[in-house]
Design an enzyme around this catalytic site. Structure first.
Site, short mmCIF file in Angstrom:
data_model
loop_
_atom_site.label_atom_id
_atom_site.label_comp_id
_atom_site.label_asym_id
_atom_site.label_seq_id
_atom_site.Cartn_x
_atom_site.Cartn_y
_atom_site.Cartn_z
N ASP A 136 -39.22 -11.31 12.81
CA ASP A 136 -38.65 -12.53 13.40
C ASP A 136 -39.19 -12.77 14.80
OD1 ASP A 136 -37.17 -13.21 11.24
OD2 ASP A 136 -35.22 -12.63 12.05
N ASP A 289 -23.66 -4.79 9.65
CA ASP A 289 -23.68 -3.52 8.93
C ASP A 289 -22.27 -3.03 8.62
OD1 ASP A 289 -23.12 -3.16 11.60
OD2 ASP A 289 -24.79 -1.81 12.00
#
Length: 537
Positions: A136, A289
């Site tokens: 990214d 996460d």
């Protein structure tokens, strides 16, 4: 009309001249202290003592369980079915499942080669391994370097894919989610995630994957982090002490007792079916996460933590990077707790005691209470009681309980036991930022979804030092210099001033000798306030 107006009578003993500003302030203080300040501060003491007891019981419980785990619990290889995957000449590599390796990146100029090289060096059949670099990056130069590195490994026969997105929507969660949508991923059964600074050993997959193959109810195998730059400076040593307790105790206890713990975002292997059943990656918080871990746990999946499976990684070595990281790690769990607490309560697939563990122990005590009590009690309430001697703090709450908690927290890093006292002072400073971030997450305020990628230096400093050593130049390689204005942290300096004032007042008027702690805490706040905490070796 003036004659009929009610008048507030001030005792003559308290009357002072209107020109005496200090006297006026003292007058107001005396008027509001007994009816307002004392009760409020006493209430604050009771609340802080209650939170201290909660944290104390949590730490004692964790200490007892980890002792039992080490002495009597079977190792994960014995608790679950585990057999090494055998190479079979007749079957070829078909008995090895296809594994996807995801490496999310963002302008990782210093570490991209190391992470890609480590992933490509995994001991796994090349036709059963897909390496996916999710870049990214916004720096065109970095993107080109990462792409060329992928091409270099592809030319060596490694099945490596370089993937980019048009936007950074969802940050890391968005990149991971987009990566799983690729057509070639449909053949992959498991996915392992490594952040850009992580360096797995070649046998990582051979040790972790058998747990998933032989146990259909296991969704995640989490490895432990090891830090290659722990000895770089005092800041990294402090971080190592905090994280070692997390891995040595918290993760181990959660895995052994409830088969649940928070996924650490990297160095873990997931069953892709479990990710899909839980609803995939979501970017509603900055702890995607932990979000996935909680959701998959509520679906009945189990997790396994392997303390002896270790992956090298890097700690933030600048105070600025560390502050941003701690904001994300403190704000995200609080925000996730706000969004998921009722979902956990209503869930019918997991046992009652597991719900209690997740809500009370995992979220409430560790992610909220632990930050708040450290800051509110030792940096605000305790110093204020010096200015209001009518409010007393029992010695067991001010000294004994904190001492036991500190000793229990230090068991993960025995080599740094000599730094324990400074670690306490440093953790008190960081609790200021963690408490602020926790409130931002609970209230979902302005910075709740702030995501700043942690700066990584890799081997940059070592390489520069080596280059300088090989040259005849006598110049010493130092970290880049910053302007003093960039270093100043006004919040820390403000609390340093407050604590210094309280320490001086206690030295003159106090009776508990808190000034010894207050002056030391003042120095620590001051050091962090001028931004030099990360430069002391």
């Amino acid at each position: 009309m003036d004659e009929n107006s009610p008048k507030f009578m001030i005792p003559e003993a308290l009357q002072v001249s209107r020109d005496d500003i200090a006297g006026q302030i003292g007058l107001i203080w005396e008027l509001i202290k007994s009816p307002l300040i004392v009760p409020l501060l006493q209430l604050g003491v009771y609340i802080c003592l209650a939170m201290s007891l909660m944290l104390f019981m949590e730490r004692v419980y964790m200490g007892i369980v980890i002792i039992l785990v080490k002495l009597f619990w079977k190792k994960p290889e014995k608790r679950y079915k585990w057999e090494p995957i055998q190479d079979d000449e007749e079957l070829g590599n078909t008995n090895f499942p296809v594994v996807l390796v995801q490496i999310p990146m963002f302008n990782e100029r210093e570490v991209y080669k190391v992470s890609i090289g480590a992933a490509c060096g995994l001991s796994w059949p090349s036709d059963r391994l897909v390496i996916q670099v999710l870049d990214d990056s916004t720096d065109p130069t970095v993107k080109e370097m990462v792409e060329q590195e992928c091409i270099r490994w592809a030319n060596k026969g490694i099945n490596i894919r370089y993937q980019i997105r048009e936007t950074r929507g969802g940050y890391k969660a968005g990149a991971l989610k987009e990566g799983l949508k690729r057509s070639y991923v449909k053949d992959c059964e498991f996915v392992v995630i490594f952040d850009a600074d992580f360096r797995p050993e070649p046998d990582f997959l051979r040790r972790a994957i058998p747990f998933l193959i032989n146990n259909a109810d296991i969704a995640l195998v989490q490895a432990r982090w090891r830090f290659v730059n722990a000895d770089e400076c005092l800041l990294t040593r402090m971080q190592e002490m905090s994280l070692d307790y997390h891995f040595t105790v918290e993760q181990e206890v959660g895995s052994a007792t409830h088969a649940f713990f928070g996924f650490n975002g990297t160095a873990g292997v997931w069953r892709i079916a479990a990710i899909n059943e839980a609803g995939g990656w979501k970017d509603r918080t900055t702890v995607e996460d932990m979000d996935l871990a909680v959701r998959s746990s509520l679906k009945g999946w189990k997790f396994v933590y392997l303390g002896d499976l270790q992956v090298k990684s890097e700690l933030p070595s600048t105070f600025k990077a560390f502050r941003f990281q701690q904001h994300r790690w403190s704000c995200g769990p609080a925000n996730l707790f706000r969004k998921m607490v009722m979902e956990i309560v209503r869930n019918k697939k997991v046992r009652f005691w597991k719900k209690v563990y997740v809500i009370y122990s995992f979220f409430f005590v560790r992610k909220i209470i632990a930050h708040m009590v450290t800051f509110c009690f030792y940096c605000v309430v305790l110093p204020l009681t010096i200015l209001v001697p009518e409010v007393e703090v029992p010695i067991w709450g001010a000294v004994y309980i904190p001492s036991v908690i500190t000793i229990l927290n230090s068991v993960g890093t025995p080599r740094s036991i000599h730094l324990l006292f400074y670690w306490i002072l440093f953790e008190n400073v960081m609790s200021l930022h963690r408490t602020k971030a926790t409130f931002i997450g609970l209230l979902e305020a302005g910075r709740a979804n702030e995501w700043v990628v942690t700066e990584k230096l890799g081997d940059t400093l070592k390489n520069k030092a080596a280059e300088a050593k090989n040259k005849t130049s006598t110049k010493i390689i130092k970290r880049p210099r910053f302007k003093i204005a960039d270093r100043l942290n006004m919040l820390e300096l403000g609390f340093a001033t407050f604590l210094f004032f309280c320490g001086c007042y206690d030295y003159v008027h106090g009776k508990n000798r808190y000034y010894i702690y207050l002056f030391l805490q003042t120095v620590t706040f001051f050091i962090t306030g001028i931004g030099y905490v990360g430069t002391i070796v």
